[in-house]
Write a protein that holds these residues in place. Sequence first.
Motif, PDB file in Angstrom:
ATOM      1  N   ASP A  52      13.479  15.869  37.054  1.00 44.61           N
ATOM      2  CA  ASP A  52      13.378  14.569  37.718  1.00 44.61           C
ATOM      3  C   ASP A  52      13.267  14.787  39.220  1.00 44.61           C
ATOM      4  OD1 ASP A  52      13.340  11.873  38.269  1.00 44.61           O
ATOM      5  OD2 ASP A  52      15.500  11.607  38.021  1.00 44.61           O
ATOM      6  N   ILE A  53      12.050  14.985  39.682  1.00 44.51           N
ATOM      7  CA  ILE A  53      11.788  15.186  41.105  1.00 44.51           C
ATOM      8  C   ILE A  53      11.034  13.959  41.590  1.00 44.51           C
ATOM      9  CG2 ILE A  53      10.717  16.638  42.858  1.00 44.51           C
ATOM     10  CD1 ILE A  53      10.939  18.981  40.844  1.00 44.51           C
ATOM     11  N   PRO A  54      11.690  13.107  42.367  1.00 42.99           N
ATOM     12  CA  PRO A  54      11.043  11.862  42.796  1.00 42.99           C
ATOM     13  C   PRO A  54       9.872  12.103  43.744  1.00 42.99           C
ATOM     14  CG  PRO A  54      13.208  12.083  43.821  1.00 42.99           C
ATOM     15  CD  PRO A  54      13.044  13.239  42.879  1.00 42.99           C
ATOM     16  N   ARG A  55       8.928  11.192  43.688  1.00 44.41           N
ATOM     17  CA  ARG A  55       7.756  11.237  44.567  1.00 44.41           C
ATOM     18  C   ARG A  55       8.145  10.692  45.939  1.00 44.41           C
ATOM     19  NH1 ARG A  55       1.993   8.363  43.071  1.00 44.41           N
ATOM     20  NH2 ARG A  55       0.986   8.575  45.106  1.00 44.41           N
ATOM     21  N   ILE A  62      -1.477  18.411  48.226  1.00 43.56           N
ATOM     22  CA  ILE A  62      -0.901  19.752  47.992  1.00 43.56           C
ATOM     23  C   ILE A  62       0.573  19.626  47.641  1.00 43.56           C
ATOM     24  CG2 ILE A  62      -0.318  21.966  49.085  1.00 43.56           C
ATOM     25  CD1 ILE A  62      -3.277  21.719  48.510  1.00 43.56           C
ATOM     26  N   GLY A  63       1.286  18.789  48.386  1.00 47.14           N
ATOM     27  CA  GLY A  63       2.704  18.560  48.112  1.00 47.14           C
ATOM     28  C   GLY A  63       2.921  18.002  46.714  1.00 47.14           C
ATOM     29  N   ALA A  64       2.027  17.101  46.299  1.00 47.30           N
ATOM     30  CA  ALA A  64       2.136  16.514  44.963  1.00 47.30           C
ATOM     31  C   ALA A  64       1.910  17.566  43.883  1.00 47.30           C
ATOM     32  CB  ALA A  64       1.137  15.372  44.805  1.00 47.30           C
ATOM     33  N   ILE A  65       0.938  18.437  44.097  1.00 50.98           N
ATOM     34  CA  ILE A  65       0.679  19.499  43.112  1.00 50.98           C
ATOM     35  C   ILE A  65       1.894  20.413  43.016  1.00 50.98           C
ATOM     36  CG2 ILE A  65      -0.732  21.543  42.613  1.00 50.98           C
ATOM     37  CD1 ILE A  65      -3.112  19.934  43.863  1.00 50.98           C
ATOM     38  N   ARG A  66       2.489  20.740  44.145  1.00 53.09           N
ATOM     39  CA  ARG A  66       3.714  21.558  44.118  1.00 53.09           C
ATOM     40  C   ARG A  66       4.827  20.841  43.359  1.00 53.09           C
ATOM     41  NH1 ARG A  66       3.561  22.809  50.317  1.00 53.09           N
ATOM     42  NH2 ARG A  66       2.210  24.624  50.346  1.00 53.09           N
ATOM     43  N   LEU A  68       4.662  18.381  41.178  1.00 50.34           N
ATOM     44  CA  LEU A  68       4.370  18.240  39.752  1.00 50.34           C
ATOM     45  C   LEU A  68       4.465  19.573  39.020  1.00 50.34           C
ATOM     46  CD1 LEU A  68       1.503  15.646  40.100  1.00 50.34           C
ATOM     47  CD2 LEU A  68       3.744  15.254  39.035  1.00 50.34           C
ATOM     48  N   SER A  69       4.105  20.659  39.676  1.00 51.07           N
ATOM     49  CA  SER A  69       4.258  21.992  39.080  1.00 51.07           C
ATOM     50  C   SER A  69       5.732  22.316  38.877  1.00 51.07           C
ATOM     51  CB  SER A  69       3.603  23.056  39.967  1.00 51.07           C
ATOM     52  OG  SER A  69       2.215  22.870  39.995  1.00 51.07           O
ATOM     53  N   GLU A  70       6.568  21.888  39.800  1.00 52.20           N
ATOM     54  CA  GLU A  70       8.016  22.084  39.660  1.00 52.20           C
ATOM     55  C   GLU A  70       8.597  21.132  38.620  1.00 52.20           C
ATOM     56  OE1 GLU A  70       9.919  21.819  43.488  1.00 52.20           O
ATOM     57  OE2 GLU A  70       8.592  23.334  44.344  1.00 52.20           O
ATOM     58  N   THR A  71       8.072  19.922  38.563  1.00 49.95           N
ATOM     59  CA  THR A  71       8.542  18.927  37.596  1.00 49.95           C
ATOM     60  C   THR A  71       8.218  19.355  36.171  1.00 49.95           C
ATOM     61  OG1 THR A  71       8.245  17.134  39.200  1.00 49.95           O
ATOM     62  CG2 THR A  71       8.322  16.504  36.883  1.00 49.95           C
ATOM     63  N   PHE A  72       7.048  19.973  35.993  1.00 46.15           N
ATOM     64  CA  PHE A  72       6.586  20.388  34.671  1.00 46.15           C
ATOM     65  C   PHE A  72       6.368  21.907  34.638  1.00 46.15           C
ATOM     66  CE2 PHE A  72       5.121  16.001  35.204  1.00 46.15           C
ATOM     67  CZ  PHE A  72       5.542  15.412  34.025  1.00 46.15           C
ATOM     68  N   PRO A  73       7.445  22.698  34.784  1.00 46.87           N
ATOM     69  CA  PRO A  73       7.277  24.157  34.829  1.00 46.87           C
ATOM     70  C   PRO A  73       6.780  24.747  33.513  1.00 46.87           C
ATOM     71  CG  PRO A  73       9.592  23.605  34.654  1.00 46.87           C
ATOM     72  CD  PRO A  73       8.847  22.306  34.849  1.00 46.87           C
ATOM     73  N   MET A  74       6.871  23.968  32.440  1.00 50.23           N
ATOM     74  CA  MET A  74       6.450  24.466  31.127  1.00 50.23           C
ATOM     75  C   MET A  74       4.937  24.436  30.933  1.00 50.23           C
ATOM     76  SD  MET A  74       6.955  21.070  31.222  1.00 50.23           S
ATOM     77  CE  MET A  74       8.712  20.905  31.177  1.00 50.23           C
ATOM     78  N   LEU A  75       4.208  23.807  31.853  1.00 50.13           N
ATOM     79  CA  LEU A  75       2.759  23.693  31.700  1.00 50.13           C
ATOM     80  C   LEU A  75       2.052  24.927  32.233  1.00 50.13           C
ATOM     81  CD1 LEU A  75       2.185  19.977  32.774  1.00 50.13           C
ATOM     82  CD2 LEU A  75       2.513  20.909  30.472  1.00 50.13           C
ATOM     83  N   ASP A  76       1.011  25.310  31.547  1.00 47.27           N
ATOM     84  CA  ASP A  76       0.175  26.425  31.979  1.00 47.27           C
ATOM     85  C   ASP A  76      -0.775  25.905  33.056  1.00 47.27           C
ATOM     86  OD1 ASP A  76      -1.660  28.472  32.325  1.00 47.27           O
ATOM     87  OD2 ASP A  76      -1.931  28.838  30.184  1.00 47.27           O
ATOM     88  N   LYS A  77      -0.659  26.418  34.257  1.00 47.09           N
ATOM     89  CA  LYS A  77      -1.470  25.939  35.382  1.00 47.09           C
ATOM     90  C   LYS A  77      -2.958  26.157  35.138  1.00 47.09           C
ATOM     91  CE  LYS A  77       2.358  24.892  37.287  1.00 47.09           C
ATOM     92  NZ  LYS A  77       3.243  24.878  36.158  1.00 47.09           N
ATOM     93  N   GLU A 100      -4.304   7.711  45.657  1.00 46.54           N
ATOM     94  CA  GLU A 100      -5.100   7.556  44.438  1.00 46.54           C
ATOM     95  C   GLU A 100      -5.171   8.879  43.667  1.00 46.54           C
ATOM     96  OE1 GLU A 100      -9.750   6.680  43.574  1.00 46.54           O
ATOM     97  OE2 GLU A 100      -8.794   5.387  45.074  1.00 46.54           O
ATOM     98  N   VAL A 101      -5.399   9.962  44.392  1.00 46.41           N
ATOM     99  CA  VAL A 101      -5.479  11.287  43.770  1.00 46.41           C
ATOM    100  C   VAL A 101      -4.123  11.669  43.178  1.00 46.41           C
ATOM    101  CG1 VAL A 101      -5.801  13.752  44.247  1.00 46.41           C
ATOM    102  CG2 VAL A 101      -7.431  12.077  45.153  1.00 46.41           C
ATOM    103  N   ILE A 102      -3.056  11.403  43.906  1.00 45.61           N
ATOM    104  CA  ILE A 102      -1.708  11.743  43.422  1.00 45.61           C
ATOM    105  C   ILE A 102      -1.376  10.942  42.163  1.00 45.61           C
ATOM    106  CG2 ILE A 102       0.762  11.666  43.967  1.00 45.61           C
ATOM    107  CD1 ILE A 102      -0.111  12.303  46.916  1.00 45.61           C
TER     108      ILE A 102
END
Length: 124
Positions: A52-55, A62-66, A68-77, A100-102
């Motif tokens: 649960d990492i709030p936006r 770039i910050g959003a990708i970081r 979301l990558s931390e929020t969903f560490p189980m996903l294969d990038k 919009e992109v985020i």
Amino acid sequence: MTSGPQQRLLKLFKRLAPAQQECLLNYAEFLTQQAPHEHTGGRSVERMEPLDIPRPDAESVIGAIRRLSETFPMLDKNDLFHETSELMTAHVMQGRSANEVIDELEIIFRRHYERIQSTSEQEG
């Protein structure tokens, strides 16, 4: 001493306007975020819950990708690379708004998570 590709990149970088240099740096940073990183310590990635990492109110793509990558560490990038790179390109090269992109990035990450959850439930 830098290698051939590094010298070529540096030459090209120096020829760009400052705004274009910033775009190139942002894109390079984005690409490095897509590289696989920390492992999950032997845990079953399919059973992991998103963190649960709030936006934040003001967040870069770039910050959003970081985040979301931390929020969903189980996903294969690598599975996310095509979709996230298209959105990053639309933002950097076509001027699509960060918010919009985020919003779309969040949907993509959630969809990939739900897909592995569904696969895990079907297998289990």
